[in-house]
Design a protein around this motif. Structure first.
Motif: not given
Length: 122
Positions: A17, A21, A89
């Motif tokens: 992630s 991002l 996110h």
């Protein structure tokens, strides 16, 4: 040259992630035309211990430092778009923030890539 630094509570961060991002923030910044994508330096600084007030509450804070000269409207565009990416996110984190900083062009110094000496292979 612009530096994008994310401070984030380590407990909400994972490698996959984090990379997604950074790529999303890169594309967002470059897509504005305010900065050049190839010049962006993006990084994440995981924070192990932090408090919000007296509570151990997760947070994400993005600092975007770039040379002075952008208009207030350009800075507002960047901060609004960056906050949108953070909220997308991290939808469960209530503490998301963005700061745009002007860097002083007189005192900011860096080594130019074309001036880096090439080591001798021997």
């Amino acid at each position: 040259m612009p530096h994008l630094v994310i401070e984030i509570s380590r407990q909400v961060l994972d490698t996959d992630s984090a990379r997604r991002l950074l790529l999303a923030l890169h594309d967002t910044a470059a897509g504005t035309g305010i900065v050049q994508g190839r010049d962006l330096k993006l990084r994440i600084v995981p924070i192990d211990i932090a408090l919000v007030g007296k509570d151990d509450e997760p947070f994400v804070h993005l600092t975007f430092a770039l040379l002075a000269g952008r208009s207030p409207e350009q800075k507002l565009t960047l901060s609004t778009l960056f906050l949108g990416v953070l909220c997308k996110h991290f939808p469960l984190i209530g503490r998301c923030s963005v700061e745009i900083r002007d860097m002083d062009s007189f005192s900011y110094k860096k080594r130019q890539p074309d001036h880096v000496p090439i080591p001798d292979a021997n």
